[in-house]
Design a protein around this motif. Structure first.
Motif, short mmCIF file in Angstrom:
data_model
loop_
_atom_site.label_atom_id
_atom_site.label_comp_id
_atom_site.label_asym_id
_atom_site.label_seq_id
_atom_site.Cartn_x
_atom_site.Cartn_y
_atom_site.Cartn_z
N GLY A 31 3.99 5.97 -2.60
CA GLY A 31 2.39 5.88 -2.89
C GLY A 31 2.81 3.74 -3.04
N THR A 32 1.98 3.34 -3.78
CA THR A 32 2.47 1.24 -3.78
C THR A 32 0.61 1.27 -4.46
OG1 THR A 32 -0.12 1.86 -1.72
CG2 THR A 32 2.78 1.40 -1.54
N ALA A 33 1.06 0.43 -5.51
CA ALA A 33 -0.17 0.14 -6.39
C ALA A 33 -1.42 -1.07 -6.07
CB ALA A 33 1.41 -0.56 -7.66
N ALA A 34 -2.22 -0.31 -7.05
CA ALA A 34 -3.20 -1.03 -6.79
C ALA A 34 -4.38 -0.99 -7.89
CB ALA A 34 -4.22 -0.45 -5.20
N ARG A 35 -5.40 -1.37 -7.74
CA ARG A 35 -6.57 -1.14 -8.92
C ARG A 35 -7.36 -1.20 -8.43
NH1 ARG A 35 -9.37 -5.80 -9.81
NH2 ARG A 35 -8.78 -7.09 -8.83
N GLU A 56 -14.68 9.49 -11.95
CA GLU A 56 -15.11 8.05 -12.06
C GLU A 56 -13.66 7.36 -11.60
OE1 GLU A 56 -19.86 7.59 -10.90
OE2 GLU A 56 -18.30 7.58 -13.08
N LEU A 57 -13.53 6.37 -11.74
CA LEU A 57 -12.50 5.33 -12.20
C LEU A 57 -13.77 4.25 -12.23
CD1 LEU A 57 -9.73 5.74 -9.62
CD2 LEU A 57 -10.24 7.33 -12.27
N LEU A 58 -12.72 3.27 -13.44
CA LEU A 58 -13.49 2.05 -14.28
C LEU A 58 -12.55 1.21 -13.14
CD1 LEU A 58 -14.49 3.30 -17.32
CD2 LEU A 58 -15.75 3.32 -15.40
N LEU A 59 -13.70 -0.24 -13.17
CA LEU A 59 -12.41 -1.99 -13.16
C LEU A 59 -11.94 -1.80 -13.94
CD1 LEU A 59 -13.05 -4.36 -11.32
CD2 LEU A 59 -14.48 -5.05 -13.33
N GLY A 60 -10.11 -1.68 -13.03
CA GLY A 60 -9.31 -2.37 -13.91
C GLY A 60 -8.17 -1.45 -14.13
N GLU A 61 -9.03 -0.40 -13.81
CA GLU A 61 -7.84 1.43 -13.36
C GLU A 61 -6.92 0.91 -12.80
OE1 GLU A 61 -9.67 4.32 -16.76
OE2 GLU A 61 -10.62 4.63 -14.47
N THR A 62 -5.75 1.43 -12.97
CA THR A 62 -4.98 1.22 -11.19
C THR A 62 -4.69 2.67 -10.76
OG1 THR A 62 -3.20 1.94 -13.54
CG2 THR A 62 -3.71 -0.06 -12.67
N VAL A 63 -4.18 3.10 -9.94
CA VAL A 63 -4.12 3.55 -8.74
C VAL A 63 -1.96 3.75 -8.05
CG1 VAL A 63 -6.91 4.62 -9.23
CG2 VAL A 63 -4.97 3.00 -6.77
N ARG A 64 -2.36 5.29 -7.95
CA ARG A 64 -1.11 4.89 -6.25
C ARG A 64 -1.57 5.61 -5.59
NH1 ARG A 64 3.67 8.74 -7.17
NH2 ARG A 64 2.37 10.05 -8.61
N VAL A 65 -1.59 4.44 -4.49
CA VAL A 65 -2.34 4.52 -2.98
C VAL A 65 -0.92 5.44 -1.98
CG1 VAL A 65 -3.57 3.98 -0.82
CG2 VAL A 65 -3.82 2.82 -3.26
N PHE A 66 -2.03 6.36 -1.34
CA PHE A 66 -0.62 7.22 -0.82
C PHE A 66 -1.18 7.75 0.57
CE2 PHE A 66 -0.50 9.77 -4.98
CZ PHE A 66 0.51 9.37 -5.37
N ASP A 67 -2.18 6.95 1.08
CA ASP A 67 -2.59 6.65 2.41
C ASP A 67 -3.93 6.18 2.22
OD1 ASP A 67 -2.82 7.40 5.04
OD2 ASP A 67 -3.90 9.31 4.90
N ARG A 68 -4.04 4.92 3.47
CA ARG A 68 -5.08 4.09 3.67
C ARG A 68 -5.37 4.17 5.44
NH1 ARG A 68 -5.93 -0.58 0.36
NH2 ARG A 68 -4.41 -0.53 -1.03
N GLN A 69 -6.84 5.94 5.25
CA GLN A 69 -6.98 5.90 7.12
C GLN A 69 -8.55 6.28 7.02
OE1 GLN A 69 -5.04 8.92 7.97
NE2 GLN A 69 -6.00 9.46 9.55
N ASP A 70 -9.21 5.58 8.06
CA ASP A 70 -10.57 5.67 8.53
C ASP A 70 -11.61 5.02 7.41
OD1 ASP A 70 -9.98 5.99 10.79
OD2 ASP A 70 -9.99 8.20 9.78
N GLY A 71 -10.93 3.50 6.93
CA GLY A 71 -11.40 3.16 5.67
C GLY A 71 -11.36 3.91 4.16
#
Length: 280
Positions: A31-35, A56-71
């Motif tokens: 996964g890649t880091a994002a906020r 729900e996630l709030l502005l500025g909270e961080t996530v790991r992104v495993f996949d980006r597909q179809d928006g």
């Protein structure tokens, strides 16, 4: 061992590298880091806007992104490990926040001037990167890199405790609308009230009520006092004192104060009696 899809990122085609050897998948990624780049981002169990909100996630909270597909992005929240889908447009580049919003809701103005129309509204728990300060007619503002501004008294530096007593924080949400899956000052559910209030005092707990039912120590009903938790199947409330329950609920459709004894009888008529009483 059965893994919980809410807390573990795995699909037949893709899974978190940390789950290698525990699940089968065609491919494993770290996964890649994002906020989160919007005031509130709804997390869903599938990439479908018609599906119900898990959290729900709030502005500025961080996530790991495993996949980006179809928006859509398939992510796992760093704060509580929750996994789900959100619109890819809600993701921003990583950024180290400096401050957290400490009031239930606050406006972000296009400049340090409260007479200007706000550009957005932020919830308690939102994280921002402050780059400067300003003062207009005696009101102090904190400014962001784009020149927009927040009321300075509505924020504190990351790491500063907003309160010692998490019940004091929870009380601020009284009359906030109930929202299934909601986790903000705009709409909140029962377990998010517990999680967000504790988060603002520097404590981390899981997101959902069934997960929270494992925290703390069991007590008897007769021992209940301020800050204890009362659990039903699929529901949790906070004791404001030994007789008063504070909870986000579908009966009033708000965060409300109710007499505990009356609430127990009302819920028992439709569902069940409490399953546990816990002390943090």
């Amino acid at each position: 061992m059965t893994l919980d899809r809410r807390l573990h990122a795995f699909r037949p085609d893709l899974a978190d590298e940390g789950l290698r050897g525990q699940v089968e998948a065609d491919r494993f990624v770290t996964g890649t880091a994002a906020r989160i780049g919007v005031p509130v981002a709804a997390l869903r169990p599938a990439p479908d806007m018609s599906r119900g909100i898990d959290t729900e996630l709030l502005l500025g909270e961080t996530v790991r992104v495993f996949d980006r597909q179809d928006g859509w992005g398939w992510v796992q929240a760093d704060q509580d490990a929750y996994v789900g889908y959100l619109p890819e447009a809600h993701l921003g580049e990583p950024e180290t926040p400096t401050h957290i919003v400490t009031v239930q809701r606050t406006f972000r103005y296009p400049e340090p001037e409260l007479r200007r129309p706000p550009v957005s509204v932020l919830s308690m728990g939102s994280r921002v990167r402050i780059t400067g300060e300003a003062e207009t007619r005696g009101t102090r503002y904190l400014t962001l890199a784009d020149g927009s501004a927040l009321i300075a008294s509505h924020c504190l530096p990351i790491g500063a405790k907003t309160a010692e007593d998490y019940v004091d924080v929870a009380v601020r949400f009284v009359e906030t609308p109930y929202l299934w899956g909601g986790r903000s000052g705009f709409g909140i559910d029962c377990s998010a009230l517990v999680q967000l209030s504790l988060m603002m005092t520097g404590r981390s707990v899981p997101r959902d009520s069934d997960m929270q039912a494992e925290i703390g120590a069991p007590i008897e009903r007769e021992e209940l006092r301020r800050g204890d938790l009362v659990f039903w199947k699929g529901h949790v409330g906070i004791m404001e004192d030994k007789k008063t329950l504070l909870h986000a609920n579908g009966h009033t459709m708000t965060v409300a104060r109710e007499d505990l004894a009356a609430t127990i009888e009302r819920i028992a008529w439709l569902y069940s009696r409490p399953t546990a009483f816990r002390r943090l």
